[in-house]
Write an enzyme that holds these catalytic residues in place. Structure first.
Site, PDB file in Angstrom:
ATOM      1  N   TRP A 106       8.493 -37.761  26.452  1.00  0.00           N
ATOM      2  CA  TRP A 106       8.301 -38.137  25.869  1.00  0.00           C
ATOM      3  C   TRP A 106       8.424 -39.975  25.500  1.00  0.00           C
ATOM      4  O   TRP A 106       7.875 -40.801  24.969  1.00  0.00           O
ATOM      5  CB  TRP A 106       9.401 -37.763  24.384  1.00  0.00           C
ATOM      6  CG  TRP A 106       8.800 -36.850  24.351  1.00  0.00           C
ATOM      7  CD1 TRP A 106       9.206 -35.444  24.076  1.00  0.00           C
ATOM      8  CD2 TRP A 106       7.135 -36.296  23.813  1.00  0.00           C
ATOM      9  NE1 TRP A 106       8.527 -34.669  24.134  1.00  0.00           N
ATOM     10  CE2 TRP A 106       7.111 -35.349  24.033  1.00  0.00           C
ATOM     11  CE3 TRP A 106       6.072 -37.070  23.678  1.00  0.00           C
ATOM     12  CZ2 TRP A 106       5.861 -33.570  23.550  1.00  0.00           C
ATOM     13  CZ3 TRP A 106       4.963 -36.216  23.839  1.00  0.00           C
ATOM     14  CH2 TRP A 106       4.654 -35.297  23.367  1.00  0.00           C
ATOM     15  N   ASP A 176      14.354 -42.723  19.307  1.00  0.00           N
ATOM     16  CA  ASP A 176      13.196 -42.082  18.705  1.00  0.00           C
ATOM     17  C   ASP A 176      14.583 -40.431  18.559  1.00  0.00           C
ATOM     18  O   ASP A 176      14.899 -40.204  19.969  1.00  0.00           O
ATOM     19  CB  ASP A 176      12.229 -41.289  19.562  1.00  0.00           C
ATOM     20  CG  ASP A 176      11.668 -39.710  19.656  1.00  0.00           C
ATOM     21  OD1 ASP A 176      11.837 -39.196  18.735  1.00  0.00           O
ATOM     22  OD2 ASP A 176      10.998 -40.034  20.769  1.00  0.00           O
ATOM     23  N   LYS A 200      11.123 -30.385  13.572  1.00  0.00           N
ATOM     24  CA  LYS A 200      12.598 -29.915  13.950  1.00  0.00           C
ATOM     25  C   LYS A 200      13.638 -29.703  12.433  1.00  0.00           C
ATOM     26  O   LYS A 200      14.388 -28.753  13.109  1.00  0.00           O
ATOM     27  CB  LYS A 200      13.324 -31.004  15.222  1.00  0.00           C
ATOM     28  CG  LYS A 200      12.700 -32.015  15.915  1.00  0.00           C
ATOM     29  CD  LYS A 200      11.840 -31.256  16.984  1.00  0.00           C
ATOM     30  CE  LYS A 200      11.044 -31.690  17.689  1.00  0.00           C
ATOM     31  NZ  LYS A 200      10.269 -30.217  18.888  1.00  0.00           N
TER      32      LYS A 200
END
Length: 363
Positions: A106, A176, A200
């Site tokens: 990511w 992030d 999440k």
């Protein structure tokens, strides 16, 4: 025991399981929110009912993370990946650069997206060792003129994290935190901005949270697409257009659940206990392998493999029969992964370890 049927233990990386009390509260209010005769998802986003939901959500998040007053908090649509584009457009002037620590897939995707707009640079790349550890970043690694330093604090796919948040002072630190926000105490003042997808530890997918130092708003001076313009979103209190109202309502319920539990400090201890149960077992057996270096292991996403990869499908099938769902690794890396976010109870981790022990004995 809940009046609802027993739920499975959902180890998916996301969308992830939500706390059962939250789901029960949402179910009880679904058709008739606070006597209004309608669901909150049917109410106008400009109405008083939703206005209260939005204000409470933002206030609770500020309280839970001890966000200083010189930081703006906002909700945006588009998930975390929206910010891969929005960050460089909002924070980088034409020709400026930023530094990226590539500790996983990511972070790599975020850098590739930023390169579409600016000549950003890589100050760390963990690909050579398959991203099995996180670096110790410091100011000496920051390039002159870097407008910010970008990290992914926890790597969902690969099961690594920064055990200690880097102390970067030469440029704003941008993180992030999608797969670990609200799971451990952090000092928000160390960051220029933090963003996270909701799916999440916050709520349903499609929603993201941004926490940004106010002096960074409008920094680039660029004409930014309207729904990516952080300054415009802040000015309109996350409601330039119709926001994902029900997702924000669910986030409010999760924030209330976490506060009632004892806050981030309490859930951090619970999370460490859960992860220790699983990692301790993995250290006792050669049947399974935990590839991540101990000093970089994620508390949220425990990645492991079987010594005999041919047994993976059998392992996963048996887990599903036990109500242990979502243990397959990401399609890009394979293997196995147990995502044990805030909502995963300790009993779920114990049930997983018990199954792993039994599976090892059987084969």
């Amino acid at each position: 025991m809940s009046k609802f049927e027993r739920r499975i233990y959902n180890f998916c990386a996301g969308p992830a399981m939500l706390p059962t009390p939250v789901m029960e509260k949402a179910a009880s209010e679904f058709l008739n929110y606070r006597g209004s005769g309608m669901s909150i998802m049917e109410d106008s986003h400009r109405g008083k009912l939703f206005e209260e939901v939005l204000d409470t959500s933002l206030s609770l998040l500020r309280e839970l993370l001890s966000v200083p007053e010189n930081y703006e908090i906002m909700f945006l649509s588009g998930g975390a990946s929206l910010h891969f584009s929005a960050l460089p457009l909002n924070l980088l002037k034409d020709g400026e650069s930023a530094d990226f620590a590539v500790t996983g897939i990511w972070a790599k995707k975020a850098m590739e997206e930023a390169l579409r707009f600016n000549p950003v640079k890589k100050i760390y790349d963990g690909e050579d060792h398959k991203y099995t550890e996180s670096p110790e970043l410091n100011d000496s690694m920051v390039n002159p003129g870097a407008a910010y330093v970008y990290i992914t604090s926890n790597n969902t796919l690969l099961g690594t994290r920064y055990t200690t948040i880097p102390n970067i002072t030469k440029a704003p630190l941008i993180a992030d935190m999608t797969s670990e926000i609200l799971s451990r105490k952090i000092d928000v003042s160390k960051f220029g901005a933090i963003f996270a997808g909701a799916q999440k530890n916050i709520g349903p997918s499609g929603l993201s949270v941004l926490i940004i130092r106010k002096d960074l708003l409008g920094r680039s001076g660029r004409t930014v697409p309207i729904l990516m313009d952080y300054a415009l979103t802040a000015k309109n209190k996350s409601m330039y257009n119709t926001p994902p109202t029900y997702s924000i309502y669910m986030a409010k319920l999760v924030f209330e659940w976490l506060k009632d539990l004892g806050g981030v400090e309490k859930i951090e201890k619970i999370n460490e206990e859960k992860a220790k149960i699983l990692y301790d077992y993995l250290e006792t057996t050669s049947f399974y392998n935990a590839p991540v270096k101990p000093n970089s292991r994620s508390v949220m996403n425990v990645v492991f493999t079987l010594q005999d990869k041919n047994l993976e499908s059998k392992f996963l099938a048996g887990a599903e029969e036990r109500g242990l769902h979502g243990l397959e690794g990401h399609r890009l890396v394979g293997g196995l992964r147990a995502s044990i976010y805030n909502s995963m109870p300790k009993e779920g981790v114990i049930a997983l370890v018990d199954y792993m022990k039994e599976f090892e004995k059987k084969v």
